[in-house]
Design a protein around this motif. Structure first.
Motif, PDB file in Angstrom:
ATOM      1  N   ASP A 152       0.832  -1.203   0.000  1.00 49.56           N
ATOM      2  CA  ASP A 152       0.000   0.000   0.000  1.00 49.56           C
ATOM      3  C   ASP A 152       0.869   1.257   0.000  1.00 49.56           C
ATOM      4  N   LYS A 157      -0.384  -3.070  -6.162  1.00 51.51           N
ATOM      5  CA  LYS A 157      -1.393  -4.080  -5.847  1.00 51.51           C
ATOM      6  C   LYS A 157      -0.689  -5.328  -5.314  1.00 51.51           C
ATOM      7  N   ASP A 160       0.678  -7.694  -7.780  1.00 54.20           N
ATOM      8  CA  ASP A 160       1.813  -7.225  -8.568  1.00 54.20           C
ATOM      9  C   ASP A 160       3.107  -7.216  -7.755  1.00 54.20           C
TER      10      ASP A 160
END
Length: 224
Positions: A152, A157, A160
Motif C-alpha cells: 500500500d 497491488k 503485482d
C-alpha cells in the motif's frame, strides 16, 4: 502471469546473513540472565518472528521467562555482533545493482535494527526510505499485515508483488497477502530441509542463490 512490479525483500537471512549472529546474541543474553540452553536449534524455530513473539516462543519451548525490563539487552548484544561481523548475503550487491523497478524491505525486525543492518553492510543505498517493519502493523508474520502495508505504501497491488523470504512464517505471510513468494535458502542458517519447508509453506519457487532468483524473475518477466 502479470508482471510483478514491486520486489519486497525480507531483511534478516535474505539481504543480510544475520541469523547465525542473532541466534548467538539470544543465547548470550539468556545465559547472562541465568537462563542457559537457548541454543541455535531453539532460535531456528523462531526465524521470521518479531522479538516479542520470539521471546514468547522461547518461553513455550524452554520455560524461560525473559524479564521485560531487559528487552533492550537483546538488541544491544545483537547490534554489537552485527557491527563487528554482519555481511550481506553472497551475491546480493550485484543483484540489487542490476535490479530494475521498485523495491522495498518488509521485515519482522525493528526499524532501528533494519537500518543498522543495511548501513553496516552497505545496502542502504538500494532502498532509501522504503523500509517497513512489523512494528508498524498489528500482527507479525505469518500474518500478511506487513506485506499488505508495504504494498500500500509503495502504491502496488498485492498481485503485482514478489516477496523474497527465507522463513516459512514469511512465506506464509506473503501467500496470505496474495503475492508471489520466492523462498531463499542462501543464508548461513540454511539446513537440509529448508527448501522443502519453504515449499510446504507455499513458496512458488525456492532459490539457493541470487543467480537463481534472477533467472526465476526473468521467467516471470521481471528484469533482474
Amino acid at each position: 502471469m502479470a508482471q510483478a512490479r514491486l520486489m519486497i525483500f525480507d531483511c534478516d537471512g535474505v539481504l543480510v546473513d544475520s541469523e547465525p549472529l542473532a541466534a548467538r546474541a539470544y543465547e548470550r543474553v539468556y545465559e547472562k540472565h541465568g537462563m542457559p540452553g537457548v541454543h541455535g536449534g531453539i532460535i531456528a524455530q523462531c526465524i521470521g518472528m518479531k522479538q516479542a513473539d520470539i521471546i514468547a516462543k522461547i518461553k513455550e519451548l524452554t520455560g524461560h521467562q525473559f524479564p521485560p525490563a531487559a528487552d533492550g539487552d537483546i538488541w544491544a548484544e545483537t547490534k554489537l555482533l552485527f557491527t563487528e561481523e554482519l555481511k550481506p548475503t553472497p551475491g546480493i550487491v550485484p543483484f540489487l545493482g542490476a535490479l530494475a523497478g521498485d523495491r522495498c524491505v518488509a521485515s519482522s525486525s525493528s526499524v532501528e535494527r533494519i537500518d543498522h543492518s543495511l548501513s553496516v553492510t552497505g545496502l542502504s543505498r538500494f532502498f532509501g526510505e522504503a523500509i517497513f517493519s512489523s512494528s508498524m502493523v498489528k500482527n507479525g508474520k505469518p500474518a500478511p499485515d506487513i506485506f499488505l502495508y508495504a504494498a500500500d505504501k509503495m502504491g502496488a497491488k498485492p498481485s503485482d508483488c514478489i516477496v523474497v523470504e527465507d522463513s516459512p512464517f514469511g512465506v506464509q505471510g506473503a501467500v496470505a497477502a496474495g503475492m508471489i513468494a520466492i523462498g531463499y535458502t542462501g543464508g548461513g542458517h540454511t539446513y537440509s530441509e529448508h527448501g522443502a519447508r519453504l515449499k510446504a509453506a507455499g513458496a512458488d519457487f525456492v532459490c539457493a542463490d541470487w543467480h537463481e532468483v534472477g533467472r526465476q524473475l526473468a521467467e516471470l518477466g521481471v528484469p533482474a
